[in-house]
Design an enzyme around this catalytic site. Structure first.
Site, short mmCIF file in Angstrom:
data_model
loop_
_atom_site.label_atom_id
_atom_site.label_comp_id
_atom_site.label_asym_id
_atom_site.label_seq_id
_atom_site.Cartn_x
_atom_site.Cartn_y
_atom_site.Cartn_z
N LYS A 1 -47.59 23.37 -7.30
CA LYS A 1 -47.01 22.16 -6.72
C LYS A 1 -47.71 20.90 -7.20
O LYS A 1 -47.06 19.86 -7.42
CB LYS A 1 -47.06 22.23 -5.19
CG LYS A 1 -46.10 23.23 -4.55
CD LYS A 1 -46.18 23.16 -3.04
CE LYS A 1 -45.13 24.03 -2.34
NZ LYS A 1 -45.48 25.46 -2.37
N ARG B 1 -49.51 30.45 -7.85
CA ARG B 1 -48.77 30.20 -6.62
C ARG B 1 -48.62 28.70 -6.34
O ARG B 1 -48.26 27.93 -7.21
CB ARG B 1 -49.42 30.95 -5.46
CG ARG B 1 -49.16 32.46 -5.52
CD ARG B 1 -49.67 33.16 -4.27
NE ARG B 1 -49.14 34.52 -4.15
CZ ARG B 1 -49.39 35.31 -3.13
NH1 ARG B 1 -50.14 34.90 -2.14
NH2 ARG B 1 -48.87 36.52 -3.06
N SER B 2 -48.96 28.25 -5.13
CA SER B 2 -48.66 26.86 -4.78
C SER B 2 -49.56 25.83 -5.45
O SER B 2 -49.31 24.62 -5.33
CB SER B 2 -48.71 26.66 -3.26
OG SER B 2 -47.54 27.20 -2.67
N ALA B 3 -50.59 26.25 -6.17
CA ALA B 3 -51.30 25.29 -7.02
C ALA B 3 -50.36 24.71 -8.06
O ALA B 3 -50.61 23.65 -8.63
CB ALA B 3 -52.50 25.96 -7.68
#
Length: 386
Positions: free
Chosen positions: A70, A66-68
């Site tokens: 980014k 997921r947003s890791a």
């Protein structure tokens, strides 16, 4: 719970906490890797590959983080900046002329990375099918008007961050962020991290590479008490919070091979715990002869760009350039740490002062957006071991 792997001397309590996450915090399948000064000191995995299956998690099992994603994606523009190919203080439209429509002439490249662009949502959300088209997301953001004056405030760009970053990379290099990461970061490092899962790895997933993810809550609910203001904001369909996370509606099936093969730099990176930690280790030091950031770029990455009440996440957040910084919403190891959590559990970060790089991946996603209790228990254990 049988915990596999090894820890270096002095890190034995980290193994105990990792096991306790399964016993008390409901982990089903997870892995943890920690590097210190470029050498692996923690390498643990346990549980099942699929949250709804019985096949054991193996060395090298990977999951969507997921947003890791980014944080790893942020490495790309910072390396392009270091090489003189991308000016952080240039208007985005200098590289991407179509972007300047509807009052976005003054949005800087820096604003994309520090969540100050004023573009956290889409007035017309993308469908799942549209979201997998690498052109549709950037086109939608280019046509979107800012919801606040760019540069004047910050709010988490949960999904739009990825489309803006990807198109900038494409305009500068001719290839998307996923292909650039494979060629310039993951490949040279030998890191198991993909933004756009290759067909051969998807095939390997059927026999043990990439596991199935799903929501999972421990008996009795989360131990960490949710902040009521965040919960209320997310429940309000008109809030920036709800609309930012709904920029794709409905959200795609994260176990769908088509979703895993796409490259969404905000949300669908796939990694092993070692792959995530290995990238961060190479940001702050040398790993098997490879170093990604020089000291000046490390300083740039973790210099505070945004801080205070987040217009999307409601709570106070701190951002550097593409990375979250240590704070109440994203507690890492120490004040100088930088990295990024993934909504629901995963976490990657580096701490230059201690030489620590950390990667945690799980197949059981929680309702947490930032500080997941399982990841935080492991961070505290690493801090105690130091």
């Amino acid at each position: 719970m049988d915990v596999n792997g090894a820890v270096a001397e002095g890190f034995e309590p980290v193994r105990d906490v990792f096991a306790r996450n399964f016993e008390t915090l409901g982990d089903r399948g997870a892995a943890l890797a920690v590097y210190r000064d470029g050498h692996k000191v923690v390498d643990l995995w346990a549980g099942t590959r699929d949250i709804d299956g019985t096949e054991p998690w193996r060395r090298g099992t990977a999951q969507i983080v997921r947003s890791a994603t980014k944080g790893v994606a942020a490495v790309v523009p910072l390396l392009l900046h270091r090489r003189g190919e991308l000016d952080l203080d240039a208007p985005v439209a200098e590289y991407w002329p179509e972007f300047k429509a509807r009052g976005k002439e003054r949005v800087l490249v820096r604003h994309v990375l520090n969540h100050r662009a004023g573009l956290p949502l889409l007035d017309r959300p993308l469908t799942p099918e549209e979201s997998l088209d690498p052109l549709k997301g950037p086109e939608a953001v280019a046509a979107q008007a800012p919801v606040w004056e760019p540069g004047t405030d910050h709010g988490y760009h949960a999904l739009t961050y990825g489309w803006m970053l990807d198109e900038l990379v494409r305009r500068v290099t001719g290839i998307g962020a996923g292909a650039w990461i494979a060629r310039e970061i993951a490949g040279p490092l030998g890191a198991a991290f993909w933004l756009g899962l290759p067909a051969e790895e998807e095939a390997a997933g059927r026999t043990g590479r990439v596991g199935r993810v799903e929501g999972a809550e421990p008996a009795g609910g989360l131990r960490a008490r949710p902040k009521r203001s965040v919960t209320e904001a997310y429940d309000d369909p008109d809030s920036l919070t709800r609309r930012a996370f709904a920029a794709i509606t409905p959200f795609p099936d994260q176990n769908d091979p088509a979703y895993r093969a796409s490259a969404l730099p905000a949300t669908n990176g796939i990694a092993t715990a070692d792959g995530l930690a290995r990238v961060y280790a190479a940001l702050i030091g040398e790993v098997d002869g490879v170093r990604l950031f020089d000291p000046a770029t490390v300083a740039l990455a973790r210099t505070e760009e945004s801080a205070g009440p987040d217009r999307v996440l409601v709570v106070n957040t701190r951002f550097g350039l593409g990375f979250m910084l240590h704070g109440s919403a994203s507690p890492f190891l120490a004040p100088g740490s930088f990295g990024h959590p993934g909504r629901g559990g995963s976490l990657g970060f580096a701490d230059p002062e201690s030489g620590i790089a950390f990667g945690y991946v799980t197949n059981g996603f929680r309702k947490t957006v930032t500080a997941d209790p399982r990841a935080q228990a492991l961070v505290r254990a690493v801090r105690a071991a130091l």
